[in-house]
Design a protein around this motif. Structure first.
Motif, PDB file in Angstrom:
ATOM      1  N   ARG A  17       0.833  -1.186   0.000  1.00 27.77           N
ATOM      2  CA  ARG A  17       0.000   0.000   0.000  1.00 27.77           C
ATOM      3  C   ARG A  17       0.876   1.247   0.000  1.00 27.77           C
ATOM      4  O   ARG A  17       1.861   1.305   0.705  1.00 27.77           O
ATOM      5  N   PRO A  20       5.920   4.081  -2.774  1.00 26.92           N
ATOM      6  CA  PRO A  20       6.299   4.967  -3.861  1.00 26.92           C
ATOM      7  C   PRO A  20       7.172   4.242  -4.866  1.00 26.92           C
ATOM      8  O   PRO A  20       7.748   3.208  -4.550  1.00 26.92           O
ATOM      9  N   TYR A 390      13.179   4.065   4.324  1.00 27.65           N
ATOM     10  CA  TYR A 390      13.002   2.828   3.556  1.00 27.65           C
ATOM     11  C   TYR A 390      14.182   2.714   2.617  1.00 27.65           C
ATOM     12  O   TYR A 390      14.756   3.720   2.203  1.00 27.65           O
ATOM     13  N   THR A 392      14.338   2.108  -0.375  1.00 29.55           N
ATOM     14  CA  THR A 392      14.172   2.692  -1.709  1.00 29.55           C
ATOM     15  C   THR A 392      13.627   4.119  -1.663  1.00 29.55           C
ATOM     16  O   THR A 392      13.023   4.584  -2.606  1.00 29.55           O
ATOM     17  N   THR A 415      -1.703  13.953   8.132  1.00 28.22           N
ATOM     18  CA  THR A 415      -1.886  13.906   6.684  1.00 28.22           C
ATOM     19  C   THR A 415      -1.355  12.597   6.132  1.00 28.22           C
ATOM     20  O   THR A 415      -0.564  11.902   6.782  1.00 28.22           O
ATOM     21  N   GLY A 417       0.887  10.069   4.300  1.00 29.14           N
ATOM     22  CA  GLY A 417       2.340  10.068   4.098  1.00 29.14           C
ATOM     23  C   GLY A 417       3.101  10.695   5.254  1.00 29.14           C
ATOM     24  O   GLY A 417       4.315  10.890   5.162  1.00 29.14           O
ATOM     25  N   ALA A 418       2.409  10.974   6.372  1.00 31.80           N
ATOM     26  CA  ALA A 418       3.070  11.634   7.502  1.00 31.80           C
ATOM     27  C   ALA A 418       4.020  10.698   8.245  1.00 31.80           C
ATOM     28  O   ALA A 418       4.893  11.144   8.976  1.00 31.80           O
ATOM     29  N   GLY A 419       3.806   9.392   8.093  1.00 34.58           N
ATOM     30  CA  GLY A 419       4.696   8.432   8.749  1.00 34.58           C
ATOM     31  C   GLY A 419       4.012   7.624   9.845  1.00 34.58           C
ATOM     32  O   GLY A 419       4.687   6.928  10.609  1.00 34.58           O
ATOM     33  N   LYS A 420       2.678   7.663   9.885  1.00 36.31           N
ATOM     34  CA  LYS A 420       1.957   6.948  10.949  1.00 36.31           C
ATOM     35  C   LYS A 420       2.151   5.430  10.826  1.00 36.31           C
ATOM     36  O   LYS A 420       2.493   4.766  11.791  1.00 36.31           O
ATOM     37  N   SER A 421       1.944   4.922   9.609  1.00 39.47           N
ATOM     38  CA  SER A 421       2.087   3.463   9.429  1.00 39.47           C
ATOM     39  C   SER A 421       3.530   3.049   9.645  1.00 39.47           C
ATOM     40  O   SER A 421       3.800   1.962  10.182  1.00 39.47           O
TER      41      SER A 421
HETATM   42  N1  LIG Z   1       7.660   0.318   1.628  1.00 42.93           N
HETATM   43  C1  LIG Z   1       7.993   1.584   1.417  1.00 42.93           C
HETATM   44  N2  LIG Z   1       9.081   1.885   0.699  1.00 42.93           N
HETATM   45  C2  LIG Z   1       9.448   3.163   0.487  1.00 42.93           C
HETATM   46  N3  LIG Z   1       8.769   4.229   0.963  1.00 42.93           N
HETATM   47  C3  LIG Z   1       7.657   3.999   1.681  1.00 42.93           C
HETATM   48  C4  LIG Z   1       7.219   2.662   1.951  1.00 42.93           C
HETATM   49  N4  LIG Z   1       6.088   2.736   2.690  1.00 42.93           N
HETATM   50  C5  LIG Z   1       5.844   4.060   2.888  1.00 42.93           C
HETATM   51  N5  LIG Z   1       6.787   4.816   2.283  1.00 42.93           N
HETATM   52  C6  LIG Z   1       6.870   6.268   2.289  1.00 42.93           C
HETATM   53  O1  LIG Z   1       7.062   6.691   3.619  1.00 42.93           O
HETATM   54  C7  LIG Z   1       6.306   7.847   3.892  1.00 42.93           C
HETATM   55  C8  LIG Z   1       5.420   7.613   5.120  1.00 42.93           C
HETATM   56  O2  LIG Z   1       4.493   6.613   4.764  1.00 42.93           O
HETATM   57  P1  LIG Z   1       3.451   6.035   5.815  1.00 42.93           P
HETATM   58  O3  LIG Z   1       2.748   4.889   5.157  1.00 42.93           O
HETATM   59  O4  LIG Z   1       4.132   5.775   7.089  1.00 42.93           O
HETATM   60  O5  LIG Z   1       2.465   7.269   5.985  1.00 42.93           O
HETATM   61  P2  LIG Z   1       1.067   7.336   6.728  1.00 42.93           P
HETATM   62  O6  LIG Z   1       1.109   8.522   7.619  1.00 42.93           O
HETATM   63  O7  LIG Z   1       0.734   6.051   7.352  1.00 42.93           O
HETATM   64  O8  LIG Z   1       0.101   7.649   5.515  1.00 42.93           O
HETATM   65  P3  LIG Z   1      -1.444   7.229   5.339  1.00 42.93           P
HETATM   66  O9  LIG Z   1      -2.277   8.011   6.261  1.00 42.93           O
HETATM   67  O10 LIG Z   1      -1.680   7.596   3.920  1.00 42.93           O
HETATM   68  O11 LIG Z   1      -1.505   5.767   5.577  1.00 42.93           O
HETATM   69  C9  LIG Z   1       5.533   8.176   2.646  1.00 42.93           C
HETATM   70  O12 LIG Z   1       6.223   9.179   1.951  1.00 42.93           O
HETATM   71  C10 LIG Z   1       5.557   6.889   1.870  1.00 42.93           C
HETATM   72  O13 LIG Z   1       5.533   7.153   0.493  1.00 42.93           O
END
Ligand SMILES: Nc1ncnc2c1ncn2[C@@H]1O[C@H](COP(=O)(O)OP(=O)(O)OP(=O)(O)O)[C@@H](O)[C@H]1O
Length: 621
Positions: A17, A20, A390, A392, A415, A417-421
């Motif tokens: 999910r 990028p 990450y 990549t 927002t 892409g903030a980094g929560k996941s």
């Molecule tokens: N497997 C990955 N490889 C490279 N970059 C990643 C990967 N997973 C997430 N990212 C990047 O890391 C950043 C943070 O992503 P993350 O999924 O933690 O955001 P998020 O706050 O959970 O977003 P959302 O609310 O959309 O789920 C983003 O810029 C995303 O594109």
């Protein structure tokens, strides 16, 4: 303690999910897994090692079989040079009868030994392939998420199916034949020299152009095989990507675009395949011409020597038979070599995959965090100087400090892409920080065995994933030794019991057969029941983005509260009702916490969360 992934969004939704595009060409994503050159050989040895006795016996049987088969032309020579004169000059049929009996024994014995050899070889190949496929499966599961982010499931499936199949073709057919040919060439060469030095030398000389041809074919076909295997891998990857994403494919009517893309890949594969066949046909033609010329030249030269008294007639007859046998396998050689090329390309890819090590390894000397006093909820989590990028992409979390007190529920908002996941995945140790530490009651997650970590920290991702099996089995994933009573107790506590008993076979309903009829909310309830049964001290919850604060969702909301109660919890929140039950809200932006406080305090303020809260409220009004 540890992290059990109770569900995985990525698998069910088809691919990672929000991943990028890679920032730089990534060898793993491109199917070229870094591994030493010796890796395929070592893999083959390690696969054969357990069967070494059987392999040695098979080799002995093969030597005996070839001795029997290659002995017959010598008998012909004996019959002509000794048997015929004995009858003609002394009326003695003894030598001819002896030849007939020996010929019969060689033929029958050779056939029987060949049968035994094929059976033994088939047995070895079956076991080797069984072991290999098991290793690929186990290894694929053991590799870290970082690897799976880049190496598509289609490629993994291709390793375990197409590549294993091409090894099967080599082991079951090609290798047996190749060994027989190699042993026979050695025997025949030696026998030709024994019969007549000149004959042996001539056969050896006539082989030289063939060796050049084989060498040339090997080089050209290796390149074509590599292209062919890349082409078929692309076809498989396209297939698996389409099927994994079948919902968005239909939703966005991608069928015709996909058809066109697939047709291109399909044609490419056929074209490369066609090239490979043409190359083989060219080899067969040239090798036959060389072989025919060689046989004709040697037989004529032999006849001249018999006529001039330099060689016996029997030796020429046996020599002609041997030379035919020597060249006979040449026709099949291209096929065997193809088998071999394709199998060695496959072995290389499999060895490359098996050579990869998980990025999240087991600790060399594991530690156990101190036992908490009974009844004390959760465990304290500390992010200490954590930085993360990450492989990549750029840095996602720049130096990050955070303490989550034991037993508190923290809602993460912010927002996209903030980094929560990312933060959640670091806590689940799906990835390790680039710098700094994540501590669980003071113990670095890297010092806990993965089993312990997965027991203590459980992550539930957005779309509750159900594995094949019954509803009860799906709940029991949280605690494999749970009995039916415990499973039902968990389901009741979560509020899932009523819908489960309403299913035709209740807890024994096969979820795959009824997959479509178990709603997303019901799947979430099953996932929550799993967590309750697992009873972890830390829960990470990625709330479904599509969740709404509507009455129908109340059951899921109540279940979630039950799961969070008495544990340290991190919820990636998308619902107003979720943040309202949290003890603390963290608003994230660009990998940093920009607001941190009790929900009521933040709502009363003028910051981002107050705005977000107002927007949520308005949307529900
Ligand atoms: N497997 C990955 N490889 C490279 N970059 C990643 C990967 N997973 C997430 N990212 C990047 O890391 C950043 C943070 O992503 P993350 O999924 O933690 O955001 P998020 O706050 O959970 O977003 P959302 O609310 O959309 O789920 C983003 O810029 C995303 O594109």
């Amino acid at each position: 303690m540890s992290t059990t992934t109770v569900t995985t969004t990525e698998e069910s939704a088809g691919g990672p999910r929000r991943t990028p595009p890679p920032a730089a060409p990534d060898p793993i994503a491109q199917d070229r897994l870094p591994a030493p050159r010796s890796a395929p050989r070592e893999l083959l040895f390690s696969l054969l090692r357990p069967h070494r006795v059987r392999v040695a016996l098979a080799a002995i049987v093969l030597l005996a079989q070839q001795a029997a088969v290659q002995g017959t032309p010598l008998l012909v020579a004996y019959a002509i040079d000794r048997g015929v004169p004995a009858v003609r000059d002394n009326d003695n049929y003894g030598p001819l009868i002896a030849v007939a009996v020996a010929y019969l024994l060689c033929a029958v014995g050779g056939g029987a030994l060949q049968h035994i050899f094929i059976r033994m070889a088939a047995r070895i190949s079956q076991r080797v392939l069984l072991d290999l496929r098991g290793r690929i499966y186990r290894h694929a599961q053991a590799l870290s998420l970082d690897f799976h982010d880049r190496y598509t499931s289609g490629r993994l499936i291709s390793r375990a199916t197409t590549d294993v199949q091409s090894l099967r073709e080599l082991l079951d057919e090609g290798l047996q034949e190749m060994l027989m040919v190699l042993v026979s060439v050695v025997y025949i060469g030696a026998l030709l020299f024994y019969l007549d030095l000149g004959l042996g030398g001539a056969a050896l000389l006539s082989f030289i152009p063939l060796l050049f041809l084989v060498q040339n074919y090997r080089r050209r076909s290796a390149e074509r095989f590599s292209r062919r295997s890349t082409a078929i891998a692309k076809v498989i990857v396209k297939f698996s990507e389409t099927l994994n994403g079948i919902r968005p494919v239909k939703a966005f009517r991608r069928e015709s675009v996909n058809d066109a893309g697939f047709a291109v890949l399909n044609r490419q594969h056929e074209r490369v395949n066609g090239d490979t066949i043409l190359e083989m046909a060219r080899f067969v033609l040239l090798s036959r011409m060389i072989a025919a010329t060689g046989v004709a030249a040697i037989v004529m030269w032999g006849a001249y020597r018999v006529a001039s008294g330099g060689m016996e007639l029997g030796a020429l007859a046996a020599g002609a038979l041997y030379i035919r046998r020597l060249y006979d396998p040449i026709d099949r050689f291209a096929m065997i070599l193809n088998n071999y090329q394709s199998a060695s390309a496959s072995l290389e890819k499999i060895a490359g995959l098996l050579h990869q090590r998980p990025d999240v390894p087991e600790p060399a000397s594991p530690r156990t965090p101190a036992q908490r006093p009974a009844g004390q909820p959760g465990r304290e989590v500390v992010f200490e100087g954590v930085r993360f990028a990450y492989r990549t992409g750029g840095e996602v979390l720049p130096t990050f400090e955070l303490t989550l007190p034991a037993g508190q529920t923290t809602a993460l908002v912010g927002t996209t892409g903030a980094g929560k996941s990312t933060l959640a995945k670091l806590l689940a140790r799906f990835y390790d920080p680039t710098e700094g530490r994540v501590l669980l009651d003071g113990t670095d997650l890297r010092d806990l065995t993965l089993a312990e970590l997965r027991r203590g920290v459980v992550m539930v991702t957005q779309e509750a994933f159900l594995f094949s099996g019954t509803v009860a089995e799906n709940i029991a994933i949280g605690k494999p030794d749970a009995d039916r009573e415990e499973i039902e107790r968990a389901a009741k506590a979560i509020g899932a019991h009523d819908f489960i008993t309403a299913l035709p076979d209740g807890y024994d309903t096969d979820v795959r057969k009824r997959g479509g009829r178990i709603s997303a909310g019901q799947r979430q309830l099953v996932a929550f029941a799993r967590v309750l049964l697992a009873d972890p001290s830390v829960v990470i919850l990625d709330e479904a983005t599509s969740s709404l604060d509507i009455p129908g969702e109340k059951a899921v909301q109540d279940a979630m509260e039950t799961v969070l109660r008495g544990r340290t919890a991190v919820v990636i929140a998308h619902r107003l009702s979720t943040v309202e039950i949290a003890d603390r809200v963290l608003v994230m932006e660009g990998g940093r916490v920009v607001e941190d406080g009790k929900p009521a305090d933040l709502i009363a303020g003028t910051g981002r969360f107050a705005d977000l809260h107002r927007a949520w409220r308005d949307s529900l009004a």
